[in-house]
Design a protein around this motif. Sequence first.
Motif, short mmCIF file in Angstrom:
data_model
loop_
_atom_site.label_atom_id
_atom_site.label_comp_id
_atom_site.label_asym_id
_atom_site.label_seq_id
_atom_site.Cartn_x
_atom_site.Cartn_y
_atom_site.Cartn_z
N ILE A 112 32.25 74.15 -33.53
CA ILE A 112 33.03 73.94 -32.30
C ILE A 112 34.45 74.50 -32.47
N MET A 113 35.07 74.09 -33.63
CA MET A 113 36.45 74.50 -33.82
C MET A 113 36.56 76.01 -34.03
N GLY A 114 35.63 76.57 -34.80
CA GLY A 114 35.65 78.01 -35.09
C GLY A 114 35.54 78.83 -33.81
N PHE A 115 34.51 78.47 -33.01
CA PHE A 115 34.30 79.30 -31.81
C PHE A 115 35.35 79.05 -30.74
N ALA A 116 35.87 77.81 -30.68
CA ALA A 116 36.95 77.53 -29.72
C ALA A 116 38.18 78.37 -30.09
N SER A 117 38.45 78.50 -31.42
CA SER A 117 39.60 79.31 -31.84
C SER A 117 39.39 80.78 -31.49
N THR A 138 42.21 82.86 -18.70
CA THR A 138 43.26 82.40 -17.78
C THR A 138 44.06 81.33 -18.52
N SER A 139 45.24 81.02 -18.01
CA SER A 139 46.08 80.01 -18.68
C SER A 139 45.40 78.64 -18.62
N GLN A 140 44.66 78.40 -17.57
CA GLN A 140 43.95 77.13 -17.47
C GLN A 140 42.85 77.03 -18.55
N GLN A 141 42.17 78.22 -18.75
CA GLN A 141 41.15 78.23 -19.80
C GLN A 141 41.78 77.96 -21.17
N HIS A 142 42.98 78.56 -21.41
CA HIS A 142 43.70 78.31 -22.66
C HIS A 142 44.02 76.82 -22.80
N GLU A 143 44.46 76.23 -21.69
CA GLU A 143 44.84 74.80 -21.73
C GLU A 143 43.62 73.95 -22.09
N TYR A 144 42.48 74.26 -21.46
CA TYR A 144 41.28 73.45 -21.73
C TYR A 144 40.80 73.66 -23.17
N GLY A 179 42.64 74.37 -25.66
CA GLY A 179 43.60 73.61 -26.48
C GLY A 179 43.16 72.16 -26.58
N LYS A 180 42.71 71.60 -25.45
CA LYS A 180 42.29 70.19 -25.46
C LYS A 180 41.02 70.02 -26.30
N ILE A 181 40.08 71.02 -26.16
CA ILE A 181 38.86 70.96 -26.97
C ILE A 181 39.22 70.98 -28.46
N LEU A 182 40.11 71.90 -28.82
CA LEU A 182 40.50 72.03 -30.23
C LEU A 182 41.19 70.76 -30.73
N TYR A 183 42.05 70.21 -29.89
CA TYR A 183 42.76 68.99 -30.27
C TYR A 183 41.76 67.85 -30.52
N GLY A 184 40.81 67.71 -29.55
CA GLY A 184 39.80 66.65 -29.71
C GLY A 184 38.98 66.86 -30.98
N ALA A 185 38.61 68.12 -31.23
CA ALA A 185 37.80 68.42 -32.40
C ALA A 185 38.59 68.12 -33.69
N GLU A 186 39.86 68.48 -33.70
CA GLU A 186 40.72 68.19 -34.87
C GLU A 186 40.76 66.69 -35.16
N ARG A 187 40.96 65.90 -34.07
CA ARG A 187 41.04 64.44 -34.23
C ARG A 187 39.71 63.91 -34.79
N LEU A 188 38.63 64.47 -34.24
CA LEU A 188 37.31 64.03 -34.69
C LEU A 188 37.15 64.38 -36.18
#
Length: 533
Positions: free
Chosen positions: A321-326, A337-343, A345-354
């Motif tokens: 998840i983290m690899g492909f999201a990056s 799009t900037s919105q896609q970047h924002e989302y 970012g949230k996926i990556l953040y959630g994955a990091e916390r996990l």
Amino acid sequence: MPRHRAQQLKEGTRHRQGPERPLGIDERDQEALFAAFMDNSPGASFVKNEAGRIIYVNHTFETLFALPSKEVLGTVHPGWITEADWGPIRENDRKALAAGHPLTFEESTTMPNGETKVWLSLKFPFRLPSGERYLGTTVLDITALKRQEAALRESNQELERLRRLQRREFEVMVQNIKDYAIYMVDPQGLVMSWNAGAQAITGYTEAEVLGKSFMRFHVPEDVAEGMPQRLIERALEEGSVEEDGWRIRKNGERFWAHTALTAVHDQKRHLGFVKVVRDLTEVRQLEAIERELAALGKLDHMKDDFLSVISHELRTPLNFIMGFASILDDEAAGPLTSQQHEYLGKILYGAERLLFHVNNLVEMSRLSAGLLQIQPAPTEYGALIAHVLETFRPLADDKRIRLESDVQVRGEILIDGQRLTQVIGNLVDNAVKFTPDDGRVTIKAYPEDGRLITEVADTGIGIAPDDIPKVFERFVQLDMTTTRTVGGTGLGLAICKSIVEAHGGSIDVHSDGPGKGSTFRFSLPLEREGEEA
Ligand code: ADP
């Protein structure tokens, strides 16, 4: 032989019956023989006439009483014998004369030197052919013998007294034993004695059971089967038997007991049985607890195994998840799009916390299994701290908490980077969690006396002094109302402590109290690459 002695004897011997003279010995020689015989006898001998006057004493008498015969002959009551001693002697003389045959007495006299002597006195009445009656007496000094006898009697009495005392002490001891019921039953099974332990275990007082059958301590099924009787018979045959089984208390409660039953005999008779009973209830409970603990230990092991397996299984897909999201975030697969970047970012953040929590679980299972081994490698400490801060920044931003850092460590140092990321992550995670909105969390790292110091300070809820020693224990969460709202497992600080200690370091916390913020501080040996460990 003194001449007067032969003289003395003449009276007696002259009247002896005639011709049977020993071969070769004439009358005078015979007198001499008799006189010598008397004088050498070990007994003090004397003769009294019917009036009680002493008419003859032998030489032994003179020496024994230290009296020359002339002072005694003709007297009835020799002056040196006290009135008190004389009474029984006179009475014994009378008895012997009256009996007409020899009698033996024990007499005693106080000697002129004050010593008391005891005599074995043999008195024998006799008659001369002329018809005159005499009383012969031979006395032997038995004072020493009597003294020995008395001493023996006394020491026997003392021995007996000691034995009685010992028996009594033993009885008292048995009486007071509380952990064992010790009691006796007679051959018919009736209770004869009862100790404190018997009362404590069964609940019956001595008065309630004395003379009653011991059957009442057995459970009805056993009694119906004849089990108690069989035990008694076996004890009689084999001397003693031991048995574990159910017994019953006065209140009807059953208890598991170990019983030793011993048949008691004296030289001739069977006296009954001694029963020693131990209540095994507590032992059985302990055994059950031990079994449960062992089962729990096994469960704990299974949990650790499960945790380590599951967390490894979780890490693989997380890395995907983290690899492909990056990759997506880097626009390697096309512009976003900037919105896609924002989302993303949230996926990556959630994955990091996990990943952070999964890593905590992995560390925990390693810790429990004693498998925590650090793998030091050259690491840029400043970059490591910057990375942790980045991970937690969105969390801090949510609460408008300022995240600041001041790192004064240059170059690479030898640490297990992944593990220290976990330590600093846990400290920052807590600092942000336990700090209200608009607070501040500061990380400092600096060298001090050859060690690397790292501090994570917050302006949060603080820790009460009493709680400080507890926070590094596993599964400790201080204030459940706060932790429920902020979440957590109570594992983070225990993991931090283990990792820091595995690096040869130490960790502590300082807080001025509730509401005054906390500062966690750990120190590690500062080793740079190429330096000796
Ligand atoms: P948790 O997962 O609950 O954070 P930790 O082992 O990390 O578990 O922390 C144990 C407990 O220590 C926390 O539940 C909290 O009560 C207290 N604690 C930890 N860090 C802080 C802090 N920075 N400020 C106040 N209390 C803290």
